[in-house]
Motif scaffolding. Structure first.
Motif, short mmCIF file in Angstrom:
data_model
loop_
_atom_site.label_atom_id
_atom_site.label_comp_id
_atom_site.label_asym_id
_atom_site.label_seq_id
_atom_site.Cartn_x
_atom_site.Cartn_y
_atom_site.Cartn_z
N THR A 37 -52.41 -26.35 41.11
CA THR A 37 -52.88 -24.98 40.98
C THR A 37 -51.93 -24.24 40.05
OG1 THR A 37 -53.81 -24.95 43.22
CG2 THR A 37 -53.39 -22.83 42.18
N VAL A 38 -52.47 -23.66 38.98
CA VAL A 38 -51.65 -22.94 38.00
C VAL A 38 -51.99 -21.46 38.05
CG1 VAL A 38 -51.01 -22.69 35.57
CG2 VAL A 38 -51.54 -24.96 36.50
N ILE A 39 -50.96 -20.64 38.17
CA ILE A 39 -51.12 -19.19 38.13
C ILE A 39 -50.48 -18.70 36.84
CG2 ILE A 39 -50.69 -17.00 39.27
CD1 ILE A 39 -52.53 -18.93 40.83
N ASP A 40 -51.29 -18.22 35.92
CA ASP A 40 -50.80 -17.72 34.64
C ASP A 40 -51.72 -16.61 34.18
OD1 ASP A 40 -48.85 -18.76 32.18
OD2 ASP A 40 -50.68 -17.77 31.48
N HIS A 41 -51.14 -15.43 33.93
CA HIS A 41 -51.96 -14.25 33.62
C HIS A 41 -52.46 -14.22 32.18
CE1 HIS A 41 -51.07 -12.81 37.56
NE2 HIS A 41 -49.77 -12.65 37.31
N ASN A 42 -51.91 -15.07 31.33
CA ASN A 42 -52.35 -15.13 29.94
C ASN A 42 -52.49 -16.60 29.53
OD1 ASN A 42 -53.08 -14.24 27.37
ND2 ASN A 42 -50.95 -14.15 26.67
N PRO A 43 -53.43 -17.32 30.11
CA PRO A 43 -53.53 -18.77 29.88
C PRO A 43 -53.87 -19.10 28.44
CG PRO A 43 -55.46 -18.00 31.07
CD PRO A 43 -54.50 -16.85 31.02
N SER A 44 -53.20 -20.11 27.91
CA SER A 44 -53.46 -20.57 26.55
C SER A 44 -54.79 -21.32 26.51
CB SER A 44 -52.34 -21.50 26.09
OG SER A 44 -52.34 -22.69 26.88
N ASP A 45 -55.28 -21.53 25.29
CA ASP A 45 -56.50 -22.32 25.12
C ASP A 45 -56.30 -23.72 25.67
OD1 ASP A 45 -57.70 -20.15 23.91
OD2 ASP A 45 -57.33 -20.87 21.87
N TRP A 46 -55.08 -24.27 25.43
CA TRP A 46 -54.81 -25.62 25.94
C TRP A 46 -54.89 -25.66 27.46
CZ3 TRP A 46 -50.99 -27.29 29.32
CH2 TRP A 46 -50.93 -28.68 29.50
N LEU A 47 -54.30 -24.67 28.12
CA LEU A 47 -54.31 -24.66 29.58
C LEU A 47 -55.73 -24.53 30.11
CD1 LEU A 47 -52.98 -24.57 32.33
CD2 LEU A 47 -52.52 -22.12 31.97
N GLN A 48 -56.52 -23.69 29.49
CA GLN A 48 -57.89 -23.50 29.95
C GLN A 48 -58.73 -24.76 29.77
OE1 GLN A 48 -59.72 -19.52 29.05
NE2 GLN A 48 -57.82 -19.19 27.90
N ALA A 49 -58.31 -25.64 28.85
CA ALA A 49 -59.05 -26.88 28.62
C ALA A 49 -58.71 -27.96 29.64
CB ALA A 49 -58.79 -27.39 27.21
N ARG B 177 -56.60 -26.36 38.71
CA ARG B 177 -57.13 -25.18 39.40
C ARG B 177 -56.42 -23.96 38.82
NH1 ARG B 177 -59.92 -26.77 44.03
NH2 ARG B 177 -59.56 -28.94 44.64
N LEU B 178 -57.07 -23.22 37.97
CA LEU B 178 -56.44 -22.14 37.22
C LEU B 178 -56.77 -20.78 37.83
CD1 LEU B 178 -54.82 -21.17 34.77
CD2 LEU B 178 -56.92 -21.29 33.42
N ASN B 179 -55.72 -20.08 38.26
CA ASN B 179 -55.83 -18.71 38.78
C ASN B 179 -56.83 -18.61 39.92
OD1 ASN B 179 -53.90 -17.71 36.95
ND2 ASN B 179 -55.45 -17.43 35.36
N GLY B 180 -56.88 -19.65 40.72
CA GLY B 180 -57.76 -19.64 41.87
C GLY B 180 -57.00 -19.35 43.15
N ALA B 181 -57.65 -19.62 44.28
CA ALA B 181 -57.01 -19.40 45.58
C ALA B 181 -55.81 -20.32 45.74
CB ALA B 181 -58.03 -19.65 46.69
N LEU B 182 -54.75 -19.79 46.28
CA LEU B 182 -53.55 -20.59 46.49
C LEU B 182 -53.72 -21.52 47.68
CD1 LEU B 182 -50.83 -17.84 45.95
CD2 LEU B 182 -51.30 -19.79 44.46
N PRO B 183 -53.25 -22.76 47.58
CA PRO B 183 -53.33 -23.67 48.71
C PRO B 183 -52.43 -23.21 49.84
CG PRO B 183 -52.02 -24.63 46.95
CD PRO B 183 -52.62 -23.37 46.40
N GLU B 184 -52.77 -23.59 51.04
CA GLU B 184 -52.01 -23.15 52.21
C GLU B 184 -50.67 -23.86 52.35
OE1 GLU B 184 -52.57 -20.71 54.41
OE2 GLU B 184 -54.27 -20.12 53.15
#
Length: 276
Positions: free
Chosen positions: A39-51, A55-62
Motif C-alpha cells: 500500500t503506497v500513500i503519496d499525495h502527488n503520485p508520479s506517472d510511473w507509480l500510477q502505472a 494499492r495506491l492511496n487506498g484504505a490502510l491495512p490493519e
C-alpha cells in the motif's frame, strides 16, 4: 530472506514515493514482492507509480508487517497522525516502522508512536536509486532480531546494508556515506578540470575522470587488497603517480586532512540538525 514471507502475507505500507521511495518500491517488485501486498500513500503520485499495480492511496491495512516512512524530513511529522495507528501508543505496535528520514532520531518517533513500537532508523544514500547504495540501520530497544532482519531484507533491495552498534554513529554515517556521493562527484569534476588545465578538451577530460573513478571504485570493491595496497600497486617508485601522491598525501594540505575536516563538518551539522 528473513521477514519477507511475513511481508508477503501481511503486506507493507510505504508513506512517500519520491526518489528513495520509488527506488525501494522498484527493488521490492523486482525481487518478487506482489504489488497487491504493498500500500503506497503519496499525495502527488508520479506517472510511473500510477502505472504500478500497488494499492495506491487506498484504505490502510490493519496489521501490516512493516510501515516504511520515506517522506522528506520536513514533512515527516505531517505523516505521523496516519502512522500513529500502527504504534504501541494506540494499542498496536506489531508492525515494524522503518524510517529513512534524515536527521530525526529514534526518540522522536518513540514520543509520537510509543516507546514499545519496534522502530528502525535507516540512512541510505543516493546510489540507492540505481540499486548500488549502502544503507546503515539501527533499531530501538523494542526491535528484536527478526525486526532487524526484516528491515535488512527490505533495504537490501537498493544495495548493501550495514548494522550500527549505537545510534550515535548515525552522524558519522551521514557524513561518510550519506553525503559521500557529493564528495565523489566533486572529485570527478575537479579531476576533469585538472585534466583540462593540462590541455585536454573538457569532454575528453570528463570521460577519463568518470571512467577512472567508476573503474577504480569497482576494482576496490572486488579486490582482495585494501585500498592502500591497491594505491601502492599503481605508484611505481619515482614515477608519475608517486609525484601526484606526494601532493595528495601531504600531512597538512593533502587530501587526508581536507577529507577529515569535511567529514567532521558534515557530522557536526548532522548533530545540529538532530538537536533542532
Amino acid at each position: 530472506m528473513m521477514g519477507m514471507d511475513d511481508i508477503a502475507r501481511r503486506g507493507l505500507v510505504l508513506f512517500g514515493c519520491g526518489h528513495m521511495g520509488s527506488a525501494m518500491l522498484k527493488g521490492w517488485l523486482a525481487r518478487g514482492l506482489a504489488p497487491q501486498a504493498i500500500t503506497v500513500i503519496d499525495h502527488n503520485p508520479s506517472d510511473w507509480l500510477q502505472a504500478q499495480e500497488v494499492r495506491l492511496n487506498g484504505a490502510l491495512p490493519e496489521d501490516p508487517a512493516a510501515v516504511v516512512i520515506a517522506v522528506k524530513p520536513q514533512g515527516m511529522f505531517d505523516s505521523l497522525p496516519a502512522i500513529a495507528r500502527y504504534g504501541a501508543a494506540e494499542g498496536a505496535g506489531r508492525s515494524l516502522v522503518i524510517t529513512v528520514a534524515a536527521g530525526i532520531p529514534l526518540v522522536a518517533y518513540e514520543r509520537a508512536l510509543g516507546a514499545e513500537t519496534p522502530l528502525v532508523r535507516a540512512m541510505p544514500n543516493m546510489p540507492s536509486s540505481i540499486g548500488r547504495g549502502v544503507t546503515a540501520i539501527i533499531g530501538n530497544a523494542a526491535t528484536d532480531a527478526a525486526g532487524l532482519g526484516m528491515a535488512e531484507a527490505l533495504l537490501a533491495a537498493v544495495g548493501a546494508v550495514v548494522r550500527l552498534e549505537d545510534e550515535s554513529q548515525m552522524d558519522a554515517v551521514t557524513a561518510v556515506s550519506g553525503s559521500g556521493p557529493a564528495y565523489v562527484f566533486h572529485l570527478i569534476d575537479t579531476l576533469a578540470a585538472a585534466g583540462e588545465a593540462e590541455g585536454l578538451s573538457r569532454d575528453l577530460a570528463l570521460q577519463l575522470a568518470l571512467g577512472t573513478v567508476a573503474g577504480a571504485g569497482e576494482l576496490a570493491q572486488r579486490a582482495d587488497e585494501s585500498p592502500a595496497e591497491l594505491r601502492a600497486g599503481v605508484a611505481s617508485p619515482g614515477g608519475t603517480t608517486e609525484a601526484a601522491l606526494r601532493v595528495l598525501m601531504d600531512d597538512e594540505g593533502g587530501l587526508g586532512p581536507v577529507m577529515k575536516r569535511a567529514v567532521a563538518a558534515a557530522a557536526r551539522r548532522s548533530r545540529e540538525l538532530a538537536d533542532g
